[in-house]
Design a protein around this motif. Structure first.
Motif, PDB file in Angstrom:
ATOM      1  N   GLY A  18       0.804  -1.219   0.000  1.00 51.35           N
ATOM      2  CA  GLY A  18       0.000   0.000   0.000  1.00 51.35           C
ATOM      3  C   GLY A  18       0.836   1.268   0.000  1.00 51.35           C
ATOM      4  N   ASP A  19       2.122   1.142   0.259  1.00 54.61           N
ATOM      5  CA  ASP A  19       3.012   2.300   0.228  1.00 54.61           C
ATOM      6  C   ASP A  19       3.456   2.519  -1.223  1.00 54.61           C
ATOM      7  N   PRO A  20       3.201   3.718  -1.800  1.00 60.61           N
ATOM      8  CA  PRO A  20       3.524   3.945  -3.213  1.00 60.61           C
ATOM      9  C   PRO A  20       4.991   3.701  -3.571  1.00 60.61           C
ATOM     10  N   THR A  21       5.918   4.138  -2.723  1.00 58.80           N
ATOM     11  CA  THR A  21       7.336   3.930  -3.032  1.00 58.80           C
ATOM     12  C   THR A  21       7.678   2.445  -2.994  1.00 58.80           C
ATOM     13  N   ARG A  22       7.163   1.741  -2.017  1.00 59.89           N
ATOM     14  CA  ARG A  22       7.437   0.305  -1.904  1.00 59.89           C
ATOM     15  C   ARG A  22       6.858  -0.429  -3.101  1.00 59.89           C
ATOM     16  N   LEU A  23       5.673  -0.021  -3.549  1.00 59.59           N
ATOM     17  CA  LEU A  23       5.063  -0.643  -4.716  1.00 59.59           C
ATOM     18  C   LEU A  23       5.886  -0.363  -5.970  1.00 59.59           C
ATOM     19  N   LYS A  24       6.449   0.838  -6.081  1.00 58.19           N
ATOM     20  CA  LYS A  24       7.333   1.156  -7.213  1.00 58.19           C
ATOM     21  C   LYS A  24       8.576   0.269  -7.183  1.00 58.19           C
ATOM     22  N   VAL A  25       9.125   0.063  -6.007  1.00 58.54           N
ATOM     23  CA  VAL A  25      10.293  -0.818  -5.858  1.00 58.54           C
ATOM     24  C   VAL A  25       9.926  -2.224  -6.333  1.00 58.54           C
ATOM     25  N   MET A  26       8.768  -2.702  -5.893  1.00 56.69           N
ATOM     26  CA  MET A  26       8.313  -4.038  -6.282  1.00 56.69           C
ATOM     27  C   MET A  26       8.153  -4.140  -7.789  1.00 56.69           C
ATOM     28  N   CYS A  27       7.512  -3.149  -8.385  1.00 53.43           N
ATOM     29  CA  CYS A  27       7.279  -3.163  -9.840  1.00 53.43           C
ATOM     30  C   CYS A  27       8.596  -3.112 -10.608  1.00 53.43           C
ATOM     31  N   ALA A  28       9.562  -2.378 -10.092  1.00 58.01           N
ATOM     32  CA  ALA A  28      10.874  -2.308 -10.745  1.00 58.01           C
ATOM     33  C   ALA A  28      11.552  -3.673 -10.761  1.00 58.01           C
ATOM     34  N   CYS A  29      11.275  -4.479  -9.763  1.00 60.94           N
ATOM     35  CA  CYS A  29      11.897  -5.801  -9.649  1.00 60.94           C
ATOM     36  C   CYS A  29      11.184  -6.879 -10.465  1.00 60.94           C
ATOM     37  N   LEU A  30      10.089  -6.532 -11.108  1.00 57.19           N
ATOM     38  CA  LEU A  30       9.313  -7.541 -11.825  1.00 57.19           C
ATOM     39  C   LEU A  30       9.972  -7.992 -13.125  1.00 57.19           C
ATOM     40  N   GLU A  31      10.503  -7.060 -13.892  1.00 59.14           N
ATOM     41  CA  GLU A  31      11.008  -7.401 -15.218  1.00 59.14           C
ATOM     42  C   GLU A  31      12.293  -8.201 -15.180  1.00 59.14           C
ATOM     43  N   LYS A  32      13.214  -7.757 -14.339  1.00 58.86           N
ATOM     44  CA  LYS A  32      14.493  -8.454 -14.233  1.00 58.86           C
ATOM     45  C   LYS A  32      15.110  -8.088 -12.893  1.00 58.86           C
ATOM     46  N   PRO A  33      15.935  -8.959 -12.339  1.00 57.05           N
ATOM     47  CA  PRO A  33      16.629  -8.614 -11.094  1.00 57.05           C
ATOM     48  C   PRO A  33      17.550  -7.417 -11.317  1.00 57.05           C
ATOM     49  N   MET A  34      17.545  -6.493 -10.357  1.00 57.45           N
ATOM     50  CA  MET A  34      18.347  -5.276 -10.477  1.00 57.45           C
ATOM     51  C   MET A  34      19.020  -4.963  -9.142  1.00 57.45           C
ATOM     52  N   PRO A  35      20.179  -4.309  -9.195  1.00 57.22           N
ATOM     53  CA  PRO A  35      20.834  -3.868  -7.957  1.00 57.22           C
ATOM     54  C   PRO A  35      20.129  -2.621  -7.403  1.00 57.22           C
ATOM     55  N   VAL A  36      20.390  -2.333  -6.155  1.00 56.67           N
ATOM     56  CA  VAL A  36      19.743  -1.215  -5.467  1.00 56.67           C
ATOM     57  C   VAL A  36      19.893   0.096  -6.230  1.00 56.67           C
ATOM     58  N   ALA A  37      21.097   0.407  -6.694  1.00 60.94           N
ATOM     59  CA  ALA A  37      21.331   1.684  -7.372  1.00 60.94           C
ATOM     60  C   ALA A  37      20.476   1.818  -8.630  1.00 60.94           C
ATOM     61  N   GLU A  38      20.316   0.738  -9.363  1.00 60.04           N
ATOM     62  CA  GLU A  38      19.507   0.778 -10.586  1.00 60.04           C
ATOM     63  C   GLU A  38      18.019   0.930 -10.258  1.00 60.04           C
ATOM     64  N   ILE A  39      17.572   0.238  -9.217  1.00 60.82           N
ATOM     65  CA  ILE A  39      16.181   0.390  -8.779  1.00 60.82           C
ATOM     66  C   ILE A  39      15.941   1.838  -8.363  1.00 60.82           C
ATOM     67  N   ALA A  40      16.872   2.384  -7.592  1.00 64.06           N
ATOM     68  CA  ALA A  40      16.744   3.769  -7.109  1.00 64.06           C
ATOM     69  C   ALA A  40      16.637   4.744  -8.272  1.00 64.06           C
ATOM     70  N   ARG A  41      17.491   4.580  -9.281  1.00 61.03           N
ATOM     71  CA  ARG A  41      17.429   5.457 -10.463  1.00 61.03           C
ATOM     72  C   ARG A  41      16.102   5.311 -11.194  1.00 61.03           C
ATOM     73  N   SER A  42      15.627   4.083 -11.331  1.00 59.61           N
ATOM     74  CA  SER A  42      14.416   3.842 -12.117  1.00 59.61           C
ATOM     75  C   SER A  42      13.162   4.408 -11.465  1.00 59.61           C
ATOM     76  N   ILE A  43      13.172   4.546 -10.134  1.00 67.93           N
ATOM     77  CA  ILE A  43      11.982   5.083  -9.463  1.00 67.93           C
ATOM     78  C   ILE A  43      12.236   6.468  -8.872  1.00 67.93           C
ATOM     79  N   ASP A  44      13.409   7.037  -9.151  1.00 65.14           N
ATOM     80  CA  ASP A  44      13.773   8.366  -8.671  1.00 65.14           C
ATOM     81  C   ASP A  44      13.694   8.466  -7.143  1.00 65.14           C
ATOM     82  N   ALA A  45      14.420   7.565  -6.486  1.00 69.05           N
ATOM     83  CA  ALA A  45      14.482   7.539  -5.020  1.00 69.05           C
ATOM     84  C   ALA A  45      15.930   7.331  -4.611  1.00 69.05           C
ATOM     85  N   SER A  46      16.225   7.600  -3.365  1.00 72.20           N
ATOM     86  CA  SER A  46      17.592   7.416  -2.883  1.00 72.20           C
ATOM     87  C   SER A  46      17.877   5.930  -2.666  1.00 72.20           C
ATOM     88  N   PRO A  47      19.127   5.521  -2.863  1.00 72.42           N
ATOM     89  CA  PRO A  47      19.485   4.121  -2.605  1.00 72.42           C
ATOM     90  C   PRO A  47      19.199   3.684  -1.161  1.00 72.42           C
TER      91      PRO A  47
END
Length: 109
Positions: A18-47
């Protein structure tokens, strides 16, 4: 109906998502496994914020980490998690912009 412990686990899962940022993190991880820095860039959040959310999502068995050399790559824990999220995203896409779907008003939360 399933047992009470399963209902509690499911309720906690939806609370986490239910947390929008957490849901964005989850969605970023759906397509392919990614490191923290790449997830952070893709959702415009800090590592550090992404790491915090990943820790919670890992504890709930929604994501898993896989070490590759010096980095950990995060992806959906399994196909159940992936399908649940992709199905819910598809369902959300079905509702038109006015919030009206099939002539019925969308429920207010």
């Amino acid at each position: 109906m399933r047992g009470e412990p399963n209902i509690t686990i499911l309720a906690e899962t939806f609370r986490l998502l239910g947390d929008p940022t957490r849901l964005k993190v989850m969605c970023a991880c759906l397509e392919k496994p990614m490191p923290v820095a790449e997830i952070a860039r893709s959702i415009d959040a800090s590592p550090s914020l992404v790491s915090h959310h990943l820790r919670l999502l890992r504890a709930a068995r929604l994501v898993r980490g896989e070490r590759r050399n010096r980095q950990v790559f995060y992806g959906a824990d399994d196909d159940h998690v992936r399908r649940m999220l992709t199905d819910m995203l598809a369902h959300a896409d079905e509702v038109d912009v006015s919030g009206d779907d099939h002539g019925e008003a969308a429920p207010r939360i």
